[in-house]
Design an enzyme around this catalytic site. Structure first.
Site, PDB file in Angstrom:
ATOM      1  CB  ALA A   9      -0.799   0.143   1.164  1.00 26.57           C
ATOM      2  NE  ARG A  15      -2.078   3.463 -13.518  1.00 25.64           N
ATOM      3  CZ  ARG A  15      -1.851   2.048 -13.793  1.00 25.64           C
ATOM      4  NH1 ARG A  15      -2.346   1.438 -14.548  1.00 25.64           N
ATOM      5  NH2 ARG A  15      -1.135   1.459 -12.834  1.00 25.64           N
ATOM      6  CD  GLN A  71       8.430   0.567  -1.568  1.00 25.01           C
ATOM      7  OE1 GLN A  71       7.048   0.625  -2.040  1.00 25.01           O
ATOM      8  NE2 GLN A  71       8.998  -0.378  -2.865  1.00 25.01           N
ATOM      9  CE1 TYR A 363     -29.397  18.910  19.118  1.00 21.60           C
ATOM     10  CE2 TYR A 363     -29.314  20.835  20.720  1.00 21.60           C
ATOM     11  CZ  TYR A 363     -28.770  19.787  19.945  1.00 21.60           C
ATOM     12  OH  TYR A 363     -27.370  19.423  20.501  1.00 21.60           O
ATOM     13  CG  ASN A 374     -46.269  14.960  24.234  1.00 22.09           C
ATOM     14  OD1 ASN A 374     -46.468  13.756  23.387  1.00 22.09           O
ATOM     15  ND2 ASN A 374     -46.261  16.078  24.267  1.00 22.09           N
ATOM     16  CB  ALA A 420     -47.326  26.014  25.360  1.00 20.17           C
TER      17      ALA A 420
HETATM   18  C1  UD1 Z   1       0.769  -5.476 -10.273  1.00 22.40           C
HETATM   19  C2  UD1 Z   1       1.489  -6.549 -10.838  1.00 22.40           C
HETATM   20  C3  UD1 Z   1       0.606  -7.313 -11.882  1.00 22.40           C
HETATM   21  C4  UD1 Z   1      -0.696  -7.787 -11.740  1.00 22.40           C
HETATM   22  C5  UD1 Z   1      -1.342  -6.486 -11.175  1.00 22.40           C
HETATM   23  C6  UD1 Z   1      -2.847  -7.158 -10.594  1.00 22.40           C
HETATM   24  C7  UD1 Z   1       3.816  -6.227 -10.268  1.00 22.40           C
HETATM   25  C8  UD1 Z   1       4.986  -5.761 -10.871  1.00 22.40           C
HETATM   26  N1  UD1 Z   1       2.729  -6.332 -11.238  1.00 22.40           N
HETATM   27  O1  UD1 Z   1       0.748  -4.621 -11.365  1.00 22.40           O
HETATM   28  O2  UD1 Z   1       1.373  -8.548 -12.710  1.00 22.40           O
HETATM   29  O3  UD1 Z   1      -1.204  -8.142 -12.941  1.00 22.40           O
HETATM   30  O4  UD1 Z   1      -0.751  -5.958  -9.852  1.00 22.40           O
HETATM   31  O5  UD1 Z   1      -3.531  -5.871 -10.334  1.00 22.40           O
HETATM   32  O6  UD1 Z   1       3.771  -6.631  -9.150  1.00 22.40           O
HETATM   33  N2  UD1 Z   1       3.143  -0.907  -4.522  1.00 22.40           N
HETATM   34  C9  UD1 Z   1       3.915  -0.509  -3.573  1.00 22.40           C
HETATM   35  N3  UD1 Z   1       5.232  -0.310  -3.721  1.00 22.40           N
HETATM   36  C10 UD1 Z   1       5.921   0.056  -4.977  1.00 22.40           C
HETATM   37  C11 UD1 Z   1       4.841  -0.246  -6.011  1.00 22.40           C
HETATM   38  C12 UD1 Z   1       3.358  -0.570  -5.582  1.00 22.40           C
HETATM   39  O7  UD1 Z   1       3.698  -0.376  -2.194  1.00 22.40           O
HETATM   40  O8  UD1 Z   1       6.887   0.490  -5.121  1.00 22.40           O
HETATM   41  C13 UD1 Z   1       1.780  -1.316  -4.171  1.00 22.40           C
HETATM   42  C14 UD1 Z   1       0.665  -0.249  -4.687  1.00 22.40           C
HETATM   43  O9  UD1 Z   1       0.418   0.720  -3.749  1.00 22.40           O
HETATM   44  C15 UD1 Z   1      -0.387  -1.337  -5.003  1.00 22.40           C
HETATM   45  C16 UD1 Z   1       0.118  -2.485  -5.424  1.00 22.40           C
HETATM   46  O10 UD1 Z   1       1.447  -2.350  -4.750  1.00 22.40           O
HETATM   47  O11 UD1 Z   1      -1.196  -1.417  -3.911  1.00 22.40           O
HETATM   48  C17 UD1 Z   1       0.372  -2.911  -6.875  1.00 22.40           C
HETATM   49  O12 UD1 Z   1       0.880  -1.855  -7.426  1.00 22.40           O
HETATM   50  P1  UD1 Z   1       0.604  -1.339  -8.881  1.00 22.40           P
HETATM   51  O13 UD1 Z   1       1.607  -0.267  -9.434  1.00 22.40           O
HETATM   52  O14 UD1 Z   1      -0.773  -0.986  -8.936  1.00 22.40           O
HETATM   53  O15 UD1 Z   1       0.829  -2.656  -9.811  1.00 22.40           O
HETATM   54  P2  UD1 Z   1       0.179  -3.026 -11.244  1.00 22.40           P
HETATM   55  O16 UD1 Z   1       0.889  -2.098 -12.416  1.00 22.40           O
HETATM   56  O17 UD1 Z   1      -1.327  -3.024 -11.101  1.00 22.40           O
HETATM   57 CA    CA Z   2      -2.650  -2.211  -9.621  1.00 23.54          CA
END
Ligand code: UD1
Ligand code: CA
Length: 465
Positions: A9, A15, A71, A363, A374, A420
């Site tokens: 997360a 996007r 991270q 209120y 009442n 009243a």
């Molecule tokens: C990822 C998968 C893809 C899969 C798809 C399913 C990888 C490389 N790809 O792609 O194969 O089909 O999910 O939905 O794993 N996140 C981090 N740190 C990072 C990058 C991402 O915590 O450095 C977290 C994001 O917050 C997210 C999750 O990892 O919750 C997935 O990351 P996202 O960038 O959406 O991966 P996809 O390109 O969708």
């Molecule tokens: Ca994703």
């Protein structure tokens, strides 16, 4: 065997075009990350670690009972998982890795993957599903039915472009094998990221047993990357939840226009009319009639309750109560059996006793109201002096006349009667009448005098022009 879980997360979710991290965006009034973490809790995993990064504090503020790791730079999903290594390396057991942006996942499906993983003695299991050939998910690469690896959409070879088996981003690993494989990943790919997906190919090459757990329902595992997908997921979840309630004996008159959160419980023979939003930890009993147009958040409603066009939060409503239209209850109200609460009544932090009535325009805030009281139309508990909130107590069988102000702190004792239009500032004893308003004076014939005065003034102004 111990089961650990790592939820990713840390990403920004570019996007989404948002100031907030992607995983806090809500699907049916619950942030995506909470959907995922709650399913893990219901499954009973031993330890959950959430990897946070972008605007970490926002995620931390809404998720309980997990351990957070950080991270600081989002270098890819593999790099994200590595941040949990210090917590989990050296432990025996199984580690689930879940994308935080796939909120529709169900505990039953996760359990299915765990069982499959165990029964086949796998070191790695990737959950897969068939997707449309045009979607940008990673693909599961197989040879002779054996999983060989995962290739991201941007890295697919032309010969791999017709593969429709997608990586859902949900995995189950033998804990030690995961950390060993993660040591070997690099960022030599189209996005220059450290892909978690590479560990599947690495483990296969190391001779470990990897396999795919393919599920039928793609809708449950689609990742949410933009607000279009957020709306689609909301629709899918809404339909799933409403169908469950229908099959459990709840009548939902118009499921397309009824929004019931994932944690809501509703009893048999309850009817939900159109336009309701029912969310949080709301529990509704049997034989209730709810709506049209109610919004409930964290409300406990017992049986045989009827509520129309009302907004209620953080309150308890006992059997046989009827509320609305247009009532508002908030912050720890407790409405006891057989209360009648009518149009445009607001209550806050109020206990409202058995069989008591507030039928119109009142209120009642910071109040303890006994039974069979009442409350006349237009009554106000004056609970705030601009600095402090104070309590109003109204004991059993008291009668509060229309348009009264009860200036708190104040107590109206049992069976007392408030005339009243009174503004009550002193306690009223048992069986007494409290009256606090100017005495009425009738001036005989004065209506005519007034009329003459008004005419004179009218003429004076006309002549001035
Ligand atoms: C990822 C998968 C893809 C899969 C798809 C399913 C990888 C490389 N790809 O792609 O194969 O089909 O999910 O939905 O794993 N996140 C981090 N740190 C990072 C990058 C991402 O915590 O450095 C977290 C994001 O917050 C997210 C999750 O990892 O919750 C997935 O990351 P996202 O960038 O959406 O991966 P996809 O390109 O969708
Ligand atoms: Ca994703």
């Amino acid at each position: 065997m111990k089961i650990y879980a790592i939820v990713l997360a840390a990403g920004k979710g570019t996007r989404m075009k948002s100031q907030k991290p992607k995983v806090v965006h809500e699907v049916l009034y619950k942030p995506m990350i909470n959907h995922v973490v709650d399913e893990l809790k219901k499954m009973g995993v031993d330890e959950t670690i959430v990897v946070v990064g972008h605007e970490a504090h926002i995620v931390e503020a809404i998720v309980d009972d997990v351990q957070f790791v950080y991270q600081t730079k989002q270098l890819g999903t593999g790099h994200a998982v590595l941040q949990a290594k210090d917590v989990l390396a050296g432990k025996e057991g199984m580690t689930l890795v879940l994308n935080g942006d796939a909120p529709l996942i169900r505990k039953e499906t996760l359990q299915g993957m765990v069982d499959f993983h165990k029964n086949n003695n796998n070191q790695a299991t990737v959950m897969s599903a068939d997707c449309d050939v045009t979607t940008h998910y990673g693909r599961v690469i197989k040879e002779d039915g054996q999983v060989k690896g995962i290739v991201e959409y941007k890295d697919l070879l032309d010969s791999q472009r017709d593969i429709t088996e997608m990586n859902t981003g949900e995995y189950c690993f033998d804990n030690q094998s995961l950390w060993n494989a993660l040591e070997k990943i690099n960022n030599e790919n189209a996005q220059n990221e450290y892909y978690l997906t590479d560990v599947i190919g690495i483990m296969d090459q190391d001779g470990l047993k990897v396999d795919a757990y393919k599920i039928d329902d793609f809708d449950e595992v689609g990742g949410i990357n933009d607000r279009v997908a957020l709306v689609e997921a909301t629709k899918v979840l809404k339909e799933r939840i409403n169908k469950e309630h229908l099959l459990n004996g709840v009548t939902i008159v118009d499921p397309d226009n009824t929004y019931i959160g994932r944690d809501v419980v509703i009893g048999e023979d309850t009817i939900i009319e159109p336009g309701c939003i029912i969310k949080g930890n709301t529990v509704i009993g049997n034989h209730c009639h709810i709506g049209p147009y109610c919004e409930f958040t964290n409300v406990t409603i017992k049986d045989n309750v009827e509520i129309k066009f009302s907004v209620i939060s953080d309150s308890i409503i006992e059997n046989g109560v009827d509320i609305g239209p247009y009532a508002r209850l908030r912050t720890n109200c407790h409405i006891l059996e057989n209360v009648h609460m009518g149009n445009f009544v607001e209550m806050k932090k109020a206990v409202f006793g058995k069989g008591s009535k507030a039928a119109h325009l009142s209120y009642i805030g910071d109040a303890e109201v006994g039974s069979d009281v009442n409350i006349g139309c237009g009554t106000i508990t004056v609970n705030y002096d601009g600095k402090n909130k104070s309590l109003t107590r109204i004991k059993d069988k008291a009668f509060i006349g229309c348009n009264s102000n009860l200036v708190a702190p104040v107590t109206v004792e049992e069976n007392a009667f408030i005339a009243a239009g009174s503004t009550i500032t002193k306690d009223v004893e048992k069986d007494a009448m409290g009256i606090a308003r100017a005495r009425q004076v009738n001036k005989e014939g004065y209506s005519q005098v007034l009329e003459e005065n008004r005419m004179k003034e009218f003429e004076r102004r006309k002549n001035k022009k």
